[in-house]
Structures are given as C-alpha cells and as structure tokens.
Design a protein around this motif. Structure first.
Motif, PDB file in Angstrom:
ATOM      1  N   LEU A  93      13.595   0.420   5.456  1.00 11.86           N
ATOM      2  CA  LEU A  93      12.262   0.906   5.824  1.00 11.86           C
ATOM      3  C   LEU A  93      11.510  -0.300   6.378  1.00 11.86           C
ATOM      4  O   LEU A  93      11.877  -1.435   6.130  1.00 11.86           O
ATOM      5  CB  LEU A  93      11.524   1.457   4.598  1.00 11.86           C
ATOM      6  CG  LEU A  93      12.110   2.655   3.861  1.00 11.86           C
ATOM      7  CD1 LEU A  93      11.224   3.015   2.686  1.00 11.86           C
ATOM      8  CD2 LEU A  93      12.269   3.851   4.776  1.00 11.86           C
ATOM      9  N   THR A  94      10.422  -0.023   7.095  1.00 11.89           N
ATOM     10  CA  THR A  94       9.608  -1.140   7.555  1.00 11.89           C
ATOM     11  C   THR A  94       8.734  -1.606   6.398  1.00 11.89           C
ATOM     12  O   THR A  94       8.634  -0.930   5.373  1.00 11.89           O
ATOM     13  CB  THR A  94       8.694  -0.719   8.714  1.00 11.89           C
ATOM     14  OG1 THR A  94       7.744   0.223   8.198  1.00 11.89           O
ATOM     15  CG2 THR A  94       9.473  -0.069   9.837  1.00 11.89           C
ATOM     16  N   GLY A  95       8.102  -2.754   6.574  1.00 10.10           N
ATOM     17  CA  GLY A  95       7.215  -3.257   5.531  1.00 10.10           C
ATOM     18  C   GLY A  95       6.124  -2.247   5.199  1.00 10.10           C
ATOM     19  O   GLY A  95       5.825  -1.974   4.043  1.00 10.10           O
ATOM     20  N   ARG A  96       5.559  -1.670   6.245  1.00  8.93           N
ATOM     21  CA  ARG A  96       4.469  -0.725   6.045  1.00  8.93           C
ATOM     22  C   ARG A  96       4.963   0.528   5.329  1.00  8.93           C
ATOM     23  O   ARG A  96       4.308   1.046   4.420  1.00  8.93           O
ATOM     24  CB  ARG A  96       3.844  -0.358   7.382  1.00  8.93           C
ATOM     25  CG  ARG A  96       2.487   0.310   7.272  1.00  8.93           C
ATOM     26  CD  ARG A  96       1.947   0.712   8.629  1.00  8.93           C
ATOM     27  NE  ARG A  96       1.767  -0.416   9.533  1.00  8.93           N
ATOM     28  CZ  ARG A  96       0.712  -1.224   9.497  1.00  8.93           C
ATOM     29  NH1 ARG A  96      -0.242  -1.023   8.626  1.00  8.93           N
ATOM     30  NH2 ARG A  96       0.611  -2.229  10.337  1.00  8.93           N
ATOM     31  N   GLU A  97       6.144   0.993   5.709  1.00  8.55           N
ATOM     32  CA  GLU A  97       6.698   2.190   5.056  1.00  8.55           C
ATOM     33  C   GLU A  97       6.952   1.941   3.579  1.00  8.55           C
ATOM     34  O   GLU A  97       6.717   2.808   2.736  1.00  8.55           O
ATOM     35  CB  GLU A  97       7.998   2.615   5.748  1.00  8.55           C
ATOM     36  CG  GLU A  97       7.772   3.319   7.064  1.00  8.55           C
ATOM     37  CD  GLU A  97       9.064   3.590   7.813  1.00  8.55           C
ATOM     38  OE1 GLU A  97       9.115   4.563   8.563  1.00  8.55           O
ATOM     39  OE2 GLU A  97      10.039   2.811   7.654  1.00  8.55           O
ATOM     40  N   ASN A  98       7.429   0.737   3.276  1.00  6.56           N
ATOM     41  CA  ASN A  98       7.623   0.376   1.882  1.00  6.56           C
ATOM     42  C   ASN A  98       6.317   0.464   1.105  1.00  6.56           C
ATOM     43  O   ASN A  98       6.263   0.996  -0.002  1.00  6.56           O
ATOM     44  CB  ASN A  98       8.149  -1.058   1.788  1.00  6.56           C
ATOM     45  CG  ASN A  98       9.660  -1.121   1.670  1.00  6.56           C
ATOM     46  OD1 ASN A  98      10.221  -0.734   0.652  1.00  6.56           O
ATOM     47  ND2 ASN A  98      10.306  -1.582   2.711  1.00  6.56           N
ATOM     48  N   MET A  99       5.271  -0.057   1.721  1.00  2.04           N
ATOM     49  CA  MET A  99       3.962  -0.056   1.069  1.00  2.04           C
ATOM     50  C   MET A  99       3.447   1.369   0.887  1.00  2.04           C
ATOM     51  O   MET A  99       2.877   1.703  -0.151  1.00  2.04           O
ATOM     52  CB  MET A  99       2.952  -0.855   1.903  1.00  2.04           C
ATOM     53  CG  MET A  99       3.245  -2.330   2.002  1.00  2.04           C
ATOM     54  SD  MET A  99       2.854  -3.204   0.489  1.00  2.04           S
ATOM     55  CE  MET A  99       1.086  -3.295   0.585  1.00  2.04           C
TER      56      MET A  99
END
Lengths: 333, 266
Positions: A93-99
């Motif tokens: 996942l992207t960093g933002r998706e993780n968040m």
C-alpha cells in the motif's frame, strides 16, 4: 503525580516455566517519557504486550488510563497507540493508504483523518513519499510511517517498542527528534523500551533498568547516574602548589585527589560546580591549564545495578531466553 | 464493524490486483489445463454420461471454474500467515476493532477473488471454443439472466465455504510450511474426489460416496444444469444450491469460531 500506567506485581510465565516478567511494579505519570532499558530477553517486549492487551498476564495487576487491561481490553486499545518492534506497515500500500487504514481501524472519522494524515506525514517528513508504495521506502522511512500511524487517533499513551532497533545512527537521531517533538507539543505519555543506553539517557524522564524479568533500578537518568557517585572533573593547574584543600572547600565537591599536577575531583553535579571551582582556584592564585568534565554513562549505571555490562548481557545466556520468548510470543499470538 | 471489515477487505483486494504476476499465474493455469490437458485426454463420452455436456471439454471447463475458485481460496491462507509473520496481525489485535472483523474481512476478500478468478476462467473457456484447434466450453442451454445469477450464486456460495475453511486453518496454523502441507493434503483429494473433472458414475463406489457430498460436486452439478440443455444432474438444481448454502453457513460459523479462538490472547 497522576499515574496513567499502573503495574503491580506483574508476572508473565511462558509455557509454565519461563518467567519472562518476574513480579514487576511501577507507575508512569501522565505526560512522562518512561523507558525500559535492558538487554534482549529482559522482559521489555513482554511487558508491552501485556500492557497493550496482546498478551494475557499470568498474575498481577495492570491498569492503563485507569482501565484494567484484562477486564476491559477494548477500552484500553482505544486510548493507546502501539509502534511495535517489527515493521508492520504494509508494503503493498502507499504511505497514505497505510495511514487511512490505520485511521479506519481506530475509528477516526474520514474528514478528520485526512487532515491528520497530512499533518502527521509532514511531521515525520514523508509528504513527498506519501503516495509511493511502502516497498520503495527505506527502513527509516518505514519506521517513521509506523510512528505516525501510532499517532493517528491521538492516543493518551504511546507505546514504542525498540523504536530505533536496526536503524542507522543518522536515522536514529531523526527518530529521537520526532519523539522529543511529540513530548514538547502534547501531553501524551510515552512508554518505550530500548537496549541503547544513549537512547534511554537522552529521551526518557525516568528509566527502569530491567534484567531477567525484574526491575533492578528505577529513577531519572540524572539520579541514576548520581547514585554512582556523581561526575568527575579533571583539572591541570600549572605550578607546584597543592590546591587540594581549596578544591575541597568548594560547595558540591565530594572528594579531590591530586596525582602529579592533575586533580580528579568528584562532584555532585559537574555543570554547576565547575564555574565556582575554577573561580576558587584562580582566587587562590592558581592557573588552570586543562579542564574536563566526565559524567558517568548509562553503561556504568547498568553495570552497577545488574552486575554486568549491557554488552555482556546481550551476548551471554539471555540470548537463548530471548529466542525462546520470541518464538513463544509469535506462536502464542 | 462494517467499516473496519470493509477497510481490511479492500486492503486484501488491493494486494491482489497489484500483484499482477499472481493474476497472470492464475490465468495461466486454466489455459494450460484447457489447452493441453484437455487435448491430451480426448475422452469420447456421450452427453448422457457427461451431465448433458456436448463434449468432454465443455464438461471439464465447468469443473475448472470450481477448481479455480478452490485454489484461489487456498491462497487466501497464505496472506494470513504472512501477516502474522510481519506483525500485521498483532497490529490488528491491538486495534480497537471487533476481533470478528479479522476473519470476516479475509473470508469476504477471498470469496471475491475466487469468484472473479472463476469468471475469468469462464471467459477463457468460452473464447477457446471459437479458436480453431482448441476446445472449450460450449453452452447449449437457453442461458438467460436467471441462469447467470444462478451461476454467480453457486460460485459465491462455494467460494465462501472454502475461504472460511482456509482462513480458519491459516489463523490456527502458525507457519508457512505447515500450511503448505495442509493445503497439499486437502487440495488434490478435494479436486479428484468430485465431479469436477470426471463423471462420478465411472468411479468406484466408495469414491462415489465421497464425491457426492463434496461441495465441489454440488457446485459443478448445479452449474452444468444451468449451462447444458438436457442435463440430468446428480441432484436437482435446488438441492445443489441449498446444499452449498448449508455448507457455506456451517463452514463460516465454524471458521469464525476457530479464528476467534486462534486470535485470543494467551
């Protein structure tokens, strides 16, 4: 002091025989950065696992934010954040998706979450990488993402399990700065574990030295170091005159010894005693050619309280205990 | 509950469609099966022996749909084991979510993946019929919207049942090696002791008895009745569907109970 973490006689026994945590009692005050310092296998991670409701304790009492961790785990989970030792951010996942996923899991409203994510990603300097897949991140970036994930729901207590394990020195320093920033900007309590002495020394308000499942000492870094007999000021004074007596007359000096023109002065607090000491010597007509201030480091403190240096503890028998405890922790979960 | 479950399910699905190679491999397998295995084994059987299928390839194509669903569900277990390994499972256990969201999201994601994969195989089989030199699935019934929905329902139920089984197994088993062993132990018997690839009539009695209660048999039996005109099923269509429904309800309940026990703190 309002205690936000209360632990009383906590015992955790794995497989009926391995006492990973052997009757520890301590309290952490709200807003404090509290650290557990000890070698691998000392029981640090086990303590965190119990406090974060991942592990059932064998006996004792644990309260976080006034809530009993065994009786009401879901309530505890809501008010704490956990940054585990392993890198658990999702590679695909992207960093933002993780968040975003983390925000959803902690019930943060979508609108609030989006704002907070931007804010937190900026805090840990990941704005530019936010929309990249995490698998392209470096170890330090992952850890920073992990840290910001732990903050998404503004927890009252943040648990950091070995926050800089395996990071290079530069990245470690950046992590320290982030943790210090947190402390400055909020009243969040931080409970961290580490086996790096410098880390405990520079970040924590209070340190518990833990070895073989027991707390061997618990105090502020300064007091722990003081208990070893204070700082040492080394002086060189030109000429043949003996200044030992005048040095001893300065307030805060514990003892002074002269060895061929050099003086070893033991003082309670080197930073405040150095100036009056130099003043006194020059008043008596001495001319100081060399000054150095040595403070006892945490390694000496560890040695003092556990009877072995941290490095030895890492290398010796505790390794097997760690391996066993680790295996059990993984398989037990 | 719904929000967390959806978020976790979406995560799983993102993993899947981002791993292009996985999807590629998944499609290669039926192509190889339909293209080579089917050609090498030109069983000449009358439609009566084939559940009403006009030829063996049409018969086997339907079996391939179900087997693809089964295999896809098996791999759902792998991601569970990986998540445990990388600590993601612990992260979920530390989060204030209902524990049930963990198995349910997995089961749903695996089910969706399995159904999509099966539909892709269906498409391949339909295309293969029209390529000279190859054989595929020839539909002989009056295939209408109801038949399409029936097919979808059968696939959904089959995939739900299997994904519940494998998610529960993966949450209970801690290591990848053991999981592989269990998967291998289950997948071949499940596949061969069913009507997926060969008609049950030609099997010895004891195998027939097993095959007749295999969910794979129910699924292919139902789908063949929808796809081929004059298909006389092993069971009536409604029995196939109700049987699959029963299987999936029971297995989901057992799966969730087992999963919750495995997720409990020790």
């Amino acid at each position: 002091m309002t205690a936000i973490i209360e632990v009383k006689d906590l015992v955790k026994v794995y497989n009926g025989s391995i006492r990973a945590v052997d009757g520890i009692t301590f309290e952490v005050a709200e807003g404090e950065v509290f650290g557990f310092l000890g070698p691998n296998g000392a029981g640090k991670t086990t303590t965190i696992a119990v406090l974060t409701t991942l592990l059932q304790k064998t006996s004792g009492e644990c309260k976080v934010c006034g809530i009993d961790v065994s009786k009401n785990p879901t309530e505890v989970r809501r008010s704490i954040g956990l940054v585990p030792q392993e890198m658990t951010v999702d590679d695909d996942l992207t960093g933002r998706e993780n968040m975003l996923l983390q925000a959803t899991l902690y019930g943060v409203e979508m609108k609030v979450a989006k704002e907070r994510i931007d804010e937190l990603l900026a805090l840990v300097k990941l704005e530019e990488a936010a929309d990249r897949m995490v698998k392209t991140y470096s170890g330090g970036m992952r850890k920073r993402l992990e840290l910001s994930e732990g903050l998404i729901h503004r927890p009252r207590v943040l648990f950091l399990d070995e926050p800089t394990l395996g990071l290079d020195i530069q990245t470690r320093t950046t992590m320290w700065e982030h943790i210090r920033d947190l402390r400055k900007n909020s009243n969040m309590t931080v409970f961290m574990t580490t086996h790096y002495l410098e880390e405990a020394d520079s970040l924590c308000d209070r340190i518990g030295i833990i070895d073989k499942g027991k707390i061997m000492a618990l105090d502020t870094p300064i007091k722990l170091k003081e208990s070893l007999g204070g700082d040492v000021i080394s002086l060189k004074i030109s000429g043949e005159t003996d200044f030992t007596e005048s040095i001893r007359s300065v307030e805060g000096v514990l003892s002074a010894k002269r060895e061929d023109g050099s003086y070893r002065v033991k003082v309670l607090n080197g930073e405040t005693v150095t100036a009056p000491l130099l003043h006194e010597i020059s008043k008596k007509g001495g001319s100081v050619t060399y000054v150095s201030l040595e403070r006892p480091n945490m390694d000496q403190v560890f040695l003092e309280y556990t009877g072995r240096s941290l490095r030895d503890a890492e290398q010796s028998g505790s390794y097997d205990r760690m391996a066993v405890a680790e295996r059990m922790r993984r398989s037990g979960s | 509950m719904i929000r967390e479950t959806t978020a976790l399910m979406v995560r799983e699905l993102k993993h899947w469609y981002r791993a292009k190679i996985q999807i590629f491999m998944l499609l290669i397998q039926p192509i190889v099966w339909l293209g080579l295995f089917g050609q090498a084994l030109p069983l000449q059987l009358p439609p009566a022996a084939l559940n009403g299928a006009p030829d063996y390839m049409s018969y086997m194509s339907v079996g391939m749909l179900a087997v693809t669903a089964l295999f896809t569900c098996m791999f759902a277990g792998m991601s569970v084991v990986w998540d445990r390994r990388f600590g993601f499972l612990n992260k979920l256990r530390a989060a204030p979510i209902p524990r049930g969201a963990i198995p349910v999201s997995r089961i749903l994601a695996a089910m969706i993946r399995a159904v999509i994969s099966a539909l892709m195989v269906l498409l391949i089989a339909l295309i293969f019929t029209h390529i000279p030199g190859l054989a595929g699935l020839t539909v002989t019934s009056n295939f209408d919207v109801m038949s399409a929905l029936g097919m979808l329902l059968i696939l959904v139920l089959l995939a739900t049942a299997f994904s519940a089984v494998f998610v529960a197994i993966a949450l209970t088993i801690k290591t990848q090696e053991t999981l592989f062993a269990v998967i291998n132990l289950l997948n071949l018997p499940l596949m061969f002791a069913s009507a997926a690839l060969f008609p049950v009539n030609s099997m010895p009695d004891w195998l027939q008895a097993v095959a007749k209660v295999n969910p794979l048999t129910l699924a292919v039996d139902g789908m063949r009745q929808l796809l081929f005109s004059g298909s006389v099923g092993i069971y009536p269509l409604w029995v196939d569907i109700l049987g699959l429904l029963a299987f999936s309800v029971v297995l989901v309940v057992i799966g969730i109970v087992v999963a919750m026990r495995a997720l409990k703190e020790k």
